[in-house]
Structure formats: structure tokens, C-alpha cells
Scaffold this active site. Structure first.
Site, PDB file in Angstrom:
ATOM      1  N   ASN A  11      66.984  57.475  75.302  1.00  0.00           N
ATOM      2  CA  ASN A  11      67.074  58.908  75.574  1.00  0.00           C
ATOM      3  C   ASN A  11      66.096  59.603  74.632  1.00  0.00           C
ATOM      4  O   ASN A  11      66.366  59.715  73.438  1.00  0.00           O
ATOM      5  CB  ASN A  11      68.517  59.369  75.324  1.00  0.00           C
ATOM      6  CG  ASN A  11      68.681  60.867  75.396  1.00  0.00           C
ATOM      7  OD1 ASN A  11      67.783  61.581  75.833  1.00  0.00           O
ATOM      8  ND2 ASN A  11      69.842  61.346  74.956  1.00  0.00           N
ATOM      9  N   TRP A  12      64.966  60.050  75.177  1.00  0.00           N
ATOM     10  CA  TRP A  12      63.937  60.670  74.328  1.00  0.00           C
ATOM     11  C   TRP A  12      64.306  62.105  73.950  1.00  0.00           C
ATOM     12  O   TRP A  12      63.631  62.711  73.126  1.00  0.00           O
ATOM     13  CB  TRP A  12      62.574  60.631  75.044  1.00  0.00           C
ATOM     14  CG  TRP A  12      61.870  59.315  74.905  1.00  0.00           C
ATOM     15  CD1 TRP A  12      62.425  58.124  74.557  1.00  0.00           C
ATOM     16  CD2 TRP A  12      60.460  59.063  75.091  1.00  0.00           C
ATOM     17  NE1 TRP A  12      61.464  57.132  74.519  1.00  0.00           N
ATOM     18  CE2 TRP A  12      60.249  57.684  74.849  1.00  0.00           C
ATOM     19  CE3 TRP A  12      59.375  59.850  75.448  1.00  0.00           C
ATOM     20  CZ2 TRP A  12      58.989  57.091  74.943  1.00  0.00           C
ATOM     21  CZ3 TRP A  12      58.118  59.251  75.551  1.00  0.00           C
ATOM     22  CH2 TRP A  12      57.926  57.892  75.296  1.00  0.00           C
ATOM     23  N   LYS A  13      65.342  62.665  74.584  1.00  0.00           N
ATOM     24  CA  LYS A  13      65.735  64.058  74.300  1.00  0.00           C
ATOM     25  C   LYS A  13      64.501  64.966  74.435  1.00  0.00           C
ATOM     26  O   LYS A  13      63.660  64.715  75.280  1.00  0.00           O
ATOM     27  CB  LYS A  13      66.399  64.154  72.919  1.00  0.00           C
ATOM     28  CG  LYS A  13      67.502  63.105  72.757  1.00  0.00           C
ATOM     29  CD  LYS A  13      68.348  63.293  71.531  1.00  0.00           C
ATOM     30  CE  LYS A  13      69.424  62.201  71.499  1.00  0.00           C
ATOM     31  NZ  LYS A  13      70.382  62.394  70.425  1.00  0.00           N
ATOM     32  N   HIS A  95      75.704  64.633  78.296  1.00  0.00           N
ATOM     33  CA  HIS A  95      75.431  64.263  76.900  1.00  0.00           C
ATOM     34  C   HIS A  95      76.062  65.317  75.983  1.00  0.00           C
ATOM     35  O   HIS A  95      76.092  66.500  76.327  1.00  0.00           O
ATOM     36  CB  HIS A  95      73.923  64.190  76.667  1.00  0.00           C
ATOM     37  CG  HIS A  95      73.567  63.620  75.336  1.00  0.00           C
ATOM     38  ND1 HIS A  95      73.629  64.372  74.185  1.00  0.00           N
ATOM     39  CD2 HIS A  95      73.198  62.376  74.963  1.00  0.00           C
ATOM     40  CE1 HIS A  95      73.291  63.605  73.157  1.00  0.00           C
ATOM     41  NE2 HIS A  95      73.029  62.388  73.608  1.00  0.00           N
ATOM     42  N   GLU A  97      75.018  66.799  73.477  1.00  0.00           N
ATOM     43  CA  GLU A  97      74.133  67.930  73.144  1.00  0.00           C
ATOM     44  C   GLU A  97      74.127  68.964  74.265  1.00  0.00           C
ATOM     45  O   GLU A  97      74.020  70.161  74.025  1.00  0.00           O
ATOM     46  CB  GLU A  97      72.720  67.413  72.835  1.00  0.00           C
ATOM     47  CG  GLU A  97      72.687  66.742  71.460  1.00  0.00           C
ATOM     48  CD  GLU A  97      71.680  65.611  71.312  1.00  0.00           C
ATOM     49  OE1 GLU A  97      70.756  65.504  72.140  1.00  0.00           O
ATOM     50  OE2 GLU A  97      71.835  64.825  70.360  1.00  0.00           O
ATOM     51  N   GLU A 165      79.668  57.826  73.321  1.00  0.00           N
ATOM     52  CA  GLU A 165      78.852  58.308  72.213  1.00  0.00           C
ATOM     53  C   GLU A 165      79.687  59.221  71.318  1.00  0.00           C
ATOM     54  O   GLU A 165      79.820  60.422  71.612  1.00  0.00           O
ATOM     55  CB  GLU A 165      77.648  59.085  72.750  1.00  0.00           C
ATOM     56  CG  GLU A 165      76.746  58.256  73.647  1.00  0.00           C
ATOM     57  CD  GLU A 165      75.324  58.806  73.648  1.00  0.00           C
ATOM     58  OE1 GLU A 165      74.414  58.038  73.318  1.00  0.00           O
ATOM     59  OE2 GLU A 165      75.139  60.005  73.942  1.00  0.00           O
ATOM     60  N   GLY A 171      72.602  60.524  65.860  1.00  0.00           N
ATOM     61  CA  GLY A 171      71.543  61.018  64.984  1.00  0.00           C
ATOM     62  C   GLY A 171      71.937  61.123  63.520  1.00  0.00           C
ATOM     63  O   GLY A 171      71.227  61.752  62.734  1.00  0.00           O
ATOM     64  N   SER A 211      73.333  56.217  66.795  1.00  0.00           N
ATOM     65  CA  SER A 211      72.715  55.522  65.661  1.00  0.00           C
ATOM     66  C   SER A 211      72.563  54.018  65.859  1.00  0.00           C
ATOM     67  O   SER A 211      72.681  53.246  64.905  1.00  0.00           O
ATOM     68  CB  SER A 211      73.489  55.826  64.372  1.00  0.00           C
ATOM     69  OG  SER A 211      73.425  57.214  64.080  1.00  0.00           O
ATOM     70  N   GLY A 232      68.936  56.992  71.104  1.00  0.00           N
ATOM     71  CA  GLY A 232      68.147  58.203  70.932  1.00  0.00           C
ATOM     72  C   GLY A 232      66.939  57.950  70.053  1.00  0.00           C
ATOM     73  O   GLY A 232      65.914  57.436  70.501  1.00  0.00           O
ATOM     74  N   GLY A 233      67.076  58.284  68.772  1.00  0.00           N
ATOM     75  CA  GLY A 233      65.956  58.217  67.833  1.00  0.00           C
ATOM     76  C   GLY A 233      65.173  56.912  67.882  1.00  0.00           C
ATOM     77  O   GLY A 233      63.931  56.917  67.894  1.00  0.00           O
TER      78      GLY A 233
HETATM   79  P1  PGA Z   1      70.796  58.441  68.340  1.00  0.00           P
HETATM   80  O1  PGA Z   1      71.176  59.243  69.686  1.00  0.00           O
HETATM   81  O2  PGA Z   1      70.525  57.004  68.764  1.00  0.00           O
HETATM   82  O3  PGA Z   1      69.584  59.115  67.803  1.00  0.00           O
HETATM   83  O4  PGA Z   1      71.989  58.519  67.446  1.00  0.00           O
HETATM   84  C1  PGA Z   1      71.933  58.656  70.692  1.00  0.00           C
HETATM   85  C2  PGA Z   1      72.096  59.600  71.841  1.00  0.00           C
HETATM   86  O5  PGA Z   1      72.269  60.811  71.616  1.00  0.00           O
HETATM   87  O6  PGA Z   1      72.030  59.187  73.012  1.00  0.00           O
END
Ligand code: PGA
Length: 253
Positions: A11-13, A95, A97, A165, A171, A211, A232-233
């Protein structure tokens, strides 16, 4: 036992300009014939270019959200049919966010998932508790409510992926204990059975997200009912995601 092909989803957000598409070349070159599925969900502006760039590789491309309607007067929104038209085959929905930034509710996520599936996309529905909810002992109640409310009727192993999640793990570098992940994933599998029946619940892939890094992926993928990761990251760099994919391939045996 149901054979659920493992899935590494990135997930590149809101990250990535055209220059970052070079990561796709590196990822494709390093994973020509993977024993798991690989998916990248870039920002909408990159979907079509990424699809072209990944053509002929094992990488598929997804969106990060869609509107429940097919078309219409919804400035700034993108429909599931538009994502499919751009070459996406998955879409992340609900998600945390988006639940936080855009006030998305379980019912809202559910209609989006229905629209996504109707457009031929696989819906990746996200659930997870906040730190306050975990500390109050409400994790299973919250996740159960999210699964019951967000998963559409008639979802199948082919049309739905569920991502657990924990909001506090996204993150932050914090990861639940393996026992905590196992508890929630086992619980989600049974909550899904109540929603879509035992057979389909057994075919839905359950991803852990929050994470995930190359350094913790092996232990996470050894946990019961973890069929992959939503990353994500660490998905922004081919080398990091590659380390996670390698761990998933080891877990797939
Ligand atoms: P993260 O994000 O791996 O940076 O913790 C995961 C996500 O939000 O899908």
C-alpha cells in the site's frame, strides 16, 4: 485444508511519482515466478502507468479506495469501474486512515466493497482496533463488529481479502505479539464464517498489516491463519518488499 495462495500486498498510500515506478522494474526482475501473489496499490495517478510497467510480470496493481457509485456528480472520486478500466484488479477499502481522515463507516465500506466486486475487483477490506480499544479489552468486539458490518453478502474467497491492521501498529514500528495476531486472525476466520458461510470463509485470505518488515515477516507468516501481509512503508522500496516476499515464499513452502 483449503489452499489459500499467499498474498504480499503493498500500500503506497499518498507516496509515489513517476520516478518511483523504477521500483516496479526491480521488483519484477527479482520475483519472476513467485510462489505467492504480489500486488502493489499505488496512488490512483500511477495505476495505469504501473499496469503498463508491470505488464508481463507477476505483479498486479490495485487501487486504495473507490466510490460506491459507478459514475456521477462526485468531484474528486473514482469509481470501481474506473479502477478496473485503468487495469487495477484489487482495491483496498476501509483502511484505518480513510476511516479516520474521511469518516468512513462499516456500512460505507460495505457498499464500496459491493461496488468493487460488481466491477470485477477483489475487495481488500481492512479492520483493526485502536490502542485505546485494545487496552480496554475490546479488540475482538471491535473487529467482530467491523467484519459483520463491512463485509458484503455473498463475498467469496475469490472476491474478498480481509486485512487485520491494528491502528496502533500502522507506521509505528510496533507489532502485536504473535499470540495476539493469532487470536484475532482465528477470530476473524470464525466471524467471517458467520457472515459468508464456512466454505467461503475458509477460502478468504487474511492479511496482517502494521509495521511488517523483512526482519519480522518470518515470525508473522508462521502464525495461524495469516495468509500474507498488507505492507505500507516497507512496500515503497523493492528491496524491502522483496525481503517480505521471500519470507512469504518460505512460509508457502
Ligand atoms: P505500515 O502500514 O506497514 O507502514 O505500518 C501498513 C498499512 O497501513 O497498510
Amino acid at each position: 485444508m483449503v489452499d489459500r495462495r499467499k498474498l504480499a500486498a503493498g500500500n503506497w498510500k499518498m507516496n509515489g511519482l513517476g520516478a518511483e515506478l523504477a521500483e516496479i522494474d526491480a521488483l519484477a526482475a527479482a520475483h519472476k515466478d513467485p510462489s505467492c501473489d504480489i500486488l502493489i496499490c499505488p496512488p490512483a495517478t500511477l495505476i495505469e502507468r504501473m499496469v503498463r510497467r508491470a505488464d508481463g510480470s507477476a505483479i498486479s496493481v490495485g487501487g486504495q479506495d473507490c466510490h460506491p457509485a459507478t459514475s456521477g456528480a462526485h468531484t474528486g472520486d473514482i469509481s470501481a469501474a474506473m479502477l478496473a478500466d485503468a487495469g487495477a484488479d484489487h482495491v483496498i477499502l476501509g483502511h484505518s486512515e480513510r476511516r479516520t481522515d474521511h469518516g468512513e463507516t462499516d456500512a460505507g465500506v460495505r457498499v464500496k466493497a459491493e461496488a468493487a466486486i460488481a466491477a470485477g475487483l477483489v475487495a481488500i477490506v481492512c479492520v483493526g482496533e485502536t490502542l485505546g480499544e485494545r487496552e480496554a479489552g475490546e479488540t475482538l468486539a471491535v473487529v467482530g463488529r467491523q467484519v459483520a458490518g463491512s463485509v458484503p453478502d455473498g463475498a467469496t474467497g475469490a472476491s474478498l481479502v480481509l486485512a487485520y491492521e491494528p491502528v496502533w501498529a500502522i507506521g509505528t514500528g510496533k507489532v502485536p505479539t504473535m499470540d495476539q495476531i493469532a487470536e484475532v486472525h482465528d477470530f476473524i476466520r470464525s466471524a467471517l464464517a458467520e457472515r459468508v458461510g464456512e466454505a467461503e470463509a475458509g477460502a478468504v485470505r487474511l492479511l496482517y498489516g502494521g509495521s511488517v518488515k523483512p526482519g519480522n515477516a518470518d515470525e508473522i507468516f508462521a502464525v495461524s491463519n495469516v495468509d500474507g501481509a498488507l505492507v505500507g512503508g516497507a512496500s515503497l522500496k523493492a528491496a524491502d518488499l522483496g525481503g517480505i516476499i521471500a519470507a512469504l515464499e518460505r512460509a508457502a513452502g
